[in-house]
Scaffold this motif. Structure first.
Motif, PDB file in Angstrom:
ATOM      1  N   SER A  76     -22.034  21.534 -10.511  1.00  0.00           N
ATOM      2  CA  SER A  76     -21.846  22.829 -10.606  1.00  0.00           C
ATOM      3  C   SER A  76     -23.102  23.554 -10.045  1.00  0.00           C
ATOM      4  CB  SER A  76     -22.225  23.405 -12.311  1.00  0.00           C
ATOM      5  OG  SER A  76     -23.512  23.349 -12.585  1.00  0.00           O
ATOM      6  N   ARG A  77     -24.062  23.276  -9.809  1.00  0.00           N
ATOM      7  CA  ARG A  77     -25.156  23.708  -8.936  1.00  0.00           C
ATOM      8  C   ARG A  77     -24.648  23.777  -7.497  1.00  0.00           C
ATOM      9  NH1 ARG A  77     -29.969  24.536 -11.587  1.00  0.00           N
ATOM     10  NH2 ARG A  77     -29.517  25.009 -13.757  1.00  0.00           N
ATOM     11  N   THR A  95     -22.960  16.506 -13.659  1.00  0.00           N
ATOM     12  CA  THR A  95     -22.174  17.559 -13.839  1.00  0.00           C
ATOM     13  C   THR A  95     -22.889  18.765 -13.566  1.00  0.00           C
ATOM     14  OG1 THR A  95     -20.952  16.295 -15.833  1.00  0.00           O
ATOM     15  CG2 THR A  95     -21.029  18.897 -15.935  1.00  0.00           C
ATOM     16  N   LEU A  96     -24.300  18.683 -13.784  1.00  0.00           N
ATOM     17  CA  LEU A  96     -25.167  19.727 -13.675  1.00  0.00           C
ATOM     18  C   LEU A  96     -25.277  20.216 -12.054  1.00  0.00           C
ATOM     19  CD1 LEU A  96     -26.853  22.155 -14.605  1.00  0.00           C
ATOM     20  CD2 LEU A  96     -28.705  20.533 -15.080  1.00  0.00           C
TER      21      LEU A  96
END
Length: 78
Positions: free
Chosen positions: A73-74, A69-70
């Protein structure tokens, strides 16, 4: 191994992004490895160890999902 120098020039990926990618891969790899350990314990009818490995596998999956998820987004500029 810790370095005070950014090594992203070598890989083409900033260290912090590389580290996140590595983390996700390590979690996924661990979840796969633990499946073998669970099967080994079940074959020996050792439910205590099988349960321990199932919990560890769930934690690895959770870590991978959080990391993905991170990472998503990055990579999308977030």
């Amino acid at each position: 191994m810790t370095s005070s120098k950014e090594t992203g020039g070598v890989t083409g990926t900033p260290d912090k992004d590389y580290n996140l990618i590595w983390y996700v891969e390590a979690c996924l790899s661990n979840a796969l490895r633990l499946e073998t350990y669970i099967q080994d314990a079940e074959r020996e009818k050792d439910t205590e160890i099988a349960d321990l490995f199932r919990k560890a596998q769930a934690d690895s999956r959770k870590g991978a999902e959080l990391g993905k998820t991170l990472l998503k987004s990055r990579l999308n500029g977030g």
